[in-house]
Design an enzyme around this catalytic site. Sequence first.
Site, PDB file in Angstrom:
ATOM      1  N   HIS A  93      -3.725  -5.185   0.224  1.00  0.00           N
ATOM      2  CA  HIS A  93      -3.268  -5.674   1.528  1.00  0.00           C
ATOM      3  C   HIS A  93      -3.421  -7.190   1.699  1.00  0.00           C
ATOM      4  O   HIS A  93      -4.407  -7.643   2.288  1.00  0.00           O
ATOM      5  CB  HIS A  93      -4.074  -4.990   2.631  1.00  0.00           C
ATOM      6  CG  HIS A  93      -3.725  -3.564   2.844  1.00  0.00           C
ATOM      7  ND1 HIS A  93      -2.748  -3.166   3.726  1.00  0.00           N
ATOM      8  CD2 HIS A  93      -4.213  -2.432   2.285  1.00  0.00           C
ATOM      9  CE1 HIS A  93      -2.650  -1.846   3.713  1.00  0.00           C
ATOM     10  NE2 HIS A  93      -3.520  -1.375   2.845  1.00  0.00           N
ATOM     11  N   CYS A  96       0.833  -1.213   0.000  1.00  0.00           N
ATOM     12  CA  CYS A  96       0.000   0.000   0.000  1.00  0.00           C
ATOM     13  C   CYS A  96       0.867   1.263   0.000  1.00  0.00           C
ATOM     14  O   CYS A  96       1.524   1.548  -0.992  1.00  0.00           O
ATOM     15  CB  CYS A  96      -1.003  -0.042   1.155  1.00  0.00           C
ATOM     16  SG  CYS A  96      -2.349   1.134   0.937  1.00  0.00           S
ATOM     17  N   GLU A 150      -2.064  -9.134   3.768  1.00  0.00           N
ATOM     18  CA  GLU A 150      -2.050  -9.570   5.172  1.00  0.00           C
ATOM     19  C   GLU A 150      -3.444  -9.549   5.814  1.00  0.00           C
ATOM     20  O   GLU A 150      -3.705 -10.282   6.759  1.00  0.00           O
ATOM     21  CB  GLU A 150      -1.061  -8.717   5.997  1.00  0.00           C
ATOM     22  CG  GLU A 150      -1.493  -7.286   6.314  1.00  0.00           C
ATOM     23  CD  GLU A 150      -1.465  -6.341   5.112  1.00  0.00           C
ATOM     24  OE1 GLU A 150      -0.945  -6.718   4.049  1.00  0.00           O
ATOM     25  OE2 GLU A 150      -1.992  -5.222   5.247  1.00  0.00           O
TER      26      GLU A 150
END
Length: 309
Positions: free
Chosen positions: A237, A126, A239
């Site tokens: 993202h 990001c 994660e």
Amino acid sequence: MAQTAALFLILFGCCSGLRMLQINQRPIIGILAQESDDPDLQYGKSYIAAPYVKYLESAGCRVVPIRLNLTRDEYERIFYSINGILFPGGAVDLETSSFAKAAKIFYDLALKAFDAGDYFPIWGTCLGLQLLVTLTAEKDLLVNTDTENIALPLNLTTAAASSKMFQNFPPDLYKAMSVEPLSANFHHFSVAVQTFLENEKLNKFYSILSTDTDRKGVQFVSTMEGIRYPVYGVQWHPETSRFQWKPDMAFPHSPNAVQLSFLLADFFVNEARKNFHHFPSPEEEKAALIYNYNPQYVPASSYIQVYFF
Ligand SMILES: *[C@@H]1O[C@H](CO)[C@@H](O)[C@H](O)[C@H]1NC(C)=O
Ligand SMILES: *[C@@H]1O[C@H](CO)[C@@H](O)[C@H](O)[C@H]1NC(C)=O
């Protein structure tokens, strides 16, 4: 039998030329901390969101937090002690923040190291991708996009199939990536595809692996990798799929999203296994690891757990 084993050991122990065949089975990856004026993140002067730590640890490495405002010498010492670095998402200035200044030191060291045969991978998520683009282009080229809280499929480019990041993906997952909304977007700025293609520094440095389109029709770079250098960026993202759970946020938790998240973490940790930096002593290593810090439960933040420094 014993003789063969001994010969094997001698060969591998003595010949540094064979180092390329070896891998570092105990990689340590740094995560750069970030300053914040978000009231949910005011329990310290800087922070690292725990999902980034878990993301890397899930693929078999240890993590070292890299704090802000250290001296150049201190950052250099850390660089030669770790095997890769992750620049996380967030919200700070890409040129003037302490985060951006520290990142530039690692980026410059990594490129110089690579040219001298020392493989040091960098990952940006990001804001981390935006930072990489700013470092490479040597200016801030971002445009405003309507891309907050939206999960999207990845519009894979022709370069994606043979890319370092995706080439070993299972075919079913690779297909799913371009039709299922597996990428979590939480950004107000992007690198427009057109801007990227018009910038020679970016073109020469990165290959675009996926693009996406914002709610207003702006096409932006969503995944990229260095052509020569081991530098990787995702505007989304990965994660979040495994480690963030706010019901009102577009975190994809499908089995494919979880697998995609794991495979990218696995890819990057494997990159770090190609690096042989190490701490000068076991004591110094112990003192640097994230285990020295406790994450704080921050239910108001979408990160859920955050390390403060
Ligand atoms: C870093 O240094 C700046 C300038 O001295 C200061 O304002 C800031 O609070 C420091 N940040 C951290 C995380 O210590
Ligand atoms: C996907 O990218 C291609 C160019 O690479 C573009 O023509 C197409 O419009 C994009 N599709 C979406 C849905 O963004």
